[in-house]
Design an enzyme around this catalytic site. Structure first.
Site, mmCIF file in Angstrom:
data_model
loop_
_atom_site.group_PDB
_atom_site.id
_atom_site.type_symbol
_atom_site.label_atom_id
_atom_site.label_comp_id
_atom_site.label_asym_id
_atom_site.label_seq_id
_atom_site.Cartn_x
_atom_site.Cartn_y
_atom_site.Cartn_z
ATOM 1 N N ARG A 172 41.841 36.882 -10.514
ATOM 2 C CA ARG A 172 41.521 37.220 -11.917
ATOM 3 C C ARG A 172 42.543 36.616 -12.897
ATOM 4 N NH1 ARG A 172 38.245 38.077 -9.178
ATOM 5 N NH2 ARG A 172 36.858 39.857 -8.973
ATOM 6 N N SER A 245 34.533 45.446 -14.430
ATOM 7 C CA SER A 245 35.688 46.186 -13.894
ATOM 8 C C SER A 245 36.754 46.251 -14.979
ATOM 9 C CB SER A 245 36.268 45.463 -12.678
ATOM 10 O OG SER A 245 35.270 45.337 -11.703
ATOM 11 N N GLU A 352 41.706 44.468 -17.002
ATOM 12 C CA GLU A 352 41.229 43.108 -16.714
ATOM 13 C C GLU A 352 40.776 42.358 -17.981
ATOM 14 O OE1 GLU A 352 38.473 42.488 -13.263
ATOM 15 O OE2 GLU A 352 37.290 41.449 -14.778
HETATM 16 C C1 FAD Z 1 28.519 44.331 -16.291
HETATM 17 C C2 FAD Z 1 29.668 43.364 -16.060
HETATM 18 C C3 FAD Z 1 29.969 42.926 -14.786
HETATM 19 C C4 FAD Z 1 31.015 42.011 -14.562
HETATM 20 N N1 FAD Z 1 31.281 41.599 -13.286
HETATM 21 C C5 FAD Z 1 32.277 40.719 -13.059
HETATM 22 C C6 FAD Z 1 32.556 40.266 -11.732
HETATM 23 O O1 FAD Z 1 31.879 40.637 -10.773
HETATM 24 N N2 FAD Z 1 33.586 39.408 -11.544
HETATM 25 C C7 FAD Z 1 34.338 38.957 -12.594
HETATM 26 O O2 FAD Z 1 35.258 38.161 -12.349
HETATM 27 N N3 FAD Z 1 34.097 39.362 -13.861
HETATM 28 C C8 FAD Z 1 33.087 40.220 -14.122
HETATM 29 N N4 FAD Z 1 32.844 40.652 -15.391
HETATM 30 C C9 FAD Z 1 33.686 40.190 -16.499
HETATM 31 C C10 FAD Z 1 33.085 38.993 -17.277
HETATM 32 O O3 FAD Z 1 31.699 38.917 -17.104
HETATM 33 C C11 FAD Z 1 33.702 37.669 -16.857
HETATM 34 O O4 FAD Z 1 35.084 37.691 -17.073
HETATM 35 C C12 FAD Z 1 33.091 36.493 -17.642
HETATM 36 O O5 FAD Z 1 33.533 35.278 -17.099
HETATM 37 C C13 FAD Z 1 33.441 36.520 -19.133
HETATM 38 O O6 FAD Z 1 32.665 35.518 -19.748
HETATM 39 P P1 FAD Z 1 32.335 35.561 -21.281
HETATM 40 O O7 FAD Z 1 31.675 34.281 -21.621
HETATM 41 O O8 FAD Z 1 31.575 36.788 -21.600
HETATM 42 O O9 FAD Z 1 33.794 35.617 -21.900
HETATM 43 P P2 FAD Z 1 34.226 36.345 -23.254
HETATM 44 O O10 FAD Z 1 34.215 37.814 -23.046
HETATM 45 O O11 FAD Z 1 33.453 35.816 -24.386
HETATM 46 O O12 FAD Z 1 35.746 35.868 -23.347
HETATM 47 C C14 FAD Z 1 36.714 36.363 -22.455
HETATM 48 C C15 FAD Z 1 38.032 35.590 -22.669
HETATM 49 O O13 FAD Z 1 37.843 34.237 -22.287
HETATM 50 C C16 FAD Z 1 38.073 33.373 -23.392
HETATM 51 N N5 FAD Z 1 37.059 32.315 -23.307
HETATM 52 C C17 FAD Z 1 35.701 32.458 -23.215
HETATM 53 N N6 FAD Z 1 35.132 31.255 -23.117
HETATM 54 C C18 FAD Z 1 36.134 30.342 -23.139
HETATM 55 C C19 FAD Z 1 36.170 28.928 -23.086
HETATM 56 N N7 FAD Z 1 35.056 28.208 -22.972
HETATM 57 N N8 FAD Z 1 37.375 28.306 -23.147
HETATM 58 C C20 FAD Z 1 38.527 29.024 -23.267
HETATM 59 N N9 FAD Z 1 38.554 30.372 -23.332
HETATM 60 C C21 FAD Z 1 37.372 31.016 -23.272
HETATM 61 C C22 FAD Z 1 37.909 34.241 -24.641
HETATM 62 O O14 FAD Z 1 38.645 33.718 -25.731
HETATM 63 C C23 FAD Z 1 38.462 35.549 -24.132
HETATM 64 O O15 FAD Z 1 39.867 35.511 -24.184
HETATM 65 C C24 FAD Z 1 31.793 41.544 -15.653
HETATM 66 C C25 FAD Z 1 31.480 41.999 -16.953
HETATM 67 C C26 FAD Z 1 30.432 42.887 -17.156
HETATM 68 C C27 FAD Z 1 30.102 43.341 -18.542
#
Ligand code: FAD
Length: 360
Positions: A172, A245, A352
């Protein structure tokens, strides 16, 4: 883009749309106040132009599924990534632009019999965010298949493909998380082409450890398991109004793990203590945050009916908005859980998600 071709104001940037948004609309927790401005970028060029033209701090937003944002007016611009082209090569090489929906990338790969990301089915959010915290599930991580990333360096303004090894991917973690040093514009994955999954590593999936199974079977099994835990977004189901998580699984010295086991044995009996999940992590031991939360006295649904922010009724590791929560409600719950686990086991849980304008 050369300087002479760079537009001089956001309004002149092709593929960019200014949108008055709130973080309650942009995040899966459906919480958070309003940025100074929201800019939606449909192309890599628009992202680069936006990043260089915005005056003041900005936050890159993909699917908003790993963000905890404070309420009120936030002194930042939200740069929302919507570049979403994906190409699947017959040699298993996949390129996905940052704004592509991650699960669409997985579904597309599985349809073509490409293997390596089927265990990452159903993770919300964007392709570009997958390296940020090295997303992982069911024994797989994006680092298993990520070859390179196209980065916009926020300090120098340069754009280049960088090898995955430069991101220091770990559990992570990457050196992109919490640093805002670069924006991921596109990712490249090397998948396998024989229709089979990567060797399975996670006990809850059918099959022997190390077995390779048809990718479509593994994907549907993972999605079913995830749905049972509220870990696939469903607009009607408040158990999924979360950031997934909420705490990472703590990695502790083995003496601490032994002390936790002894405490559980004392209070709940030796049988329960013997079932404590613990995985080797280098010289240390990775414990299950969900298991610790439950044993510290926080059941699913805590603190109960009527509370605006609660633990999911399906999984103790997800903190959820039941519809009317504010960021402060959620943060108070996070503090309560963290303090309870610390007092019960002397283990500090680390959140996280990325926090914006607030902290635990
Ligand atoms: C129901 C649920 C289940 C989940 N299950 C998992 C799981 O099984 N495993 C897991 O690892 N995570 C899980 N997550 C967490 C999440 O989905 C992941 O971390 C996902 O990769 C976040 O993507 P996002 O586009 O929504 O990022 P955002 O929430 O939009 O951004 C998160 C962070 O990343 C940065 N960011 C986003 N895109 C970029 C980019 N292109 N370049 C640079 N920085 C960037 C943002 O600035 C921010 O700091 C879960 C979340 C939810 C709600």
């Amino acid at each position: 883009m050369s300087d002479s071709l760079m537009p001089h104001s956001l309004a002149d940037v092709p593929g960019l749309r200014v949108d008055p948004v709130s973080f309650a609309e942009l995040t899966t927790l459906r919480l958070g106040g309003t940025p100074r401005l929201g800019v939606r970028c449909a192309t890599q060029e628009a992202i680069v132009a936006a990043c260089s033209l915005i005056d003041g701090p900005f936050l890159v937003v993909g699917g908003g599924s790993n963000l905890v944002v404070a309420e009120g007016s936030l002194d930042l611009t939200a740069v929302i990534l919507e570049n979403s082209s994906v190409t699947f090569g017959s040699d298993g090489l996949v390129r996905a632009e940052a704004g592509a929906v991650w699960d669409d990338v997985v579904a597309g790969a599985v349809e073509r019999g490409l293997g390596g990301i089927e265990c990452l089915s159903g993770i919300p959010g964007s392709a570009g965010a997958t390296p940020v915290q090295n997303v992982g599930a069911y024994g797989a991580e994006i680092s298993d298949v990520l070859t390179q990333v196209k980065l916009y360096d926020r300090e120098t303004g340069s754009v280049s493909w960088e090898p995955a090894s430069s991101l220091e991917l770990a559990y992570r973690y990457s050196n992109l998380k919490f640093t805002q040093r670069a924006v991921v514009l596109e990712i490249e994955l090397q998948l396998t082409t024989d229709g089979l999954s990567r060797p399975l590593r996670f006990g809850q999936l059918a099959g022997e450890a190390g077995e390779r199974r048809p990718v479509a079977e593994v994907r549907s099994e993972v999605l079913a398991l995830r749905r049972g835990k509220g870990m696939v977004l469903e607009p009607e189901d408040h158990d999924t109004w979360s950031a997934g998580s909420f705490f990472t699984n703590p990695i502790v010295p083995s003496a601490v793990a032994d002390a936790v086991r002894a405490r559980v044995a004392e209070e709940r009996g030796k049988e329960d203590a013997a079932r404590m999940p613990a995985w080797p992590a280098g010289d240390e031991v990775k414990l299950s945050a969900a298991w610790l939360i439950e044993r510290a006295g926080f059941p699913r649904g805590y603190p109960g009916e009527g509370a605006p922010a609660r633990l999911s009724t399906k999984h103790t590791l997800a903190l959820t908005n039941r519809g009317s929560a504010t960021a402060d409600d959620l943060i108070a719950l996070a503090r309560d859980i963290r303090a309870g686990v610390l007092s019960a086991f002397d283990v500090t849980l680390e959140p996280e998600p990325v926090w914006v304008g607030a902290s635990i």
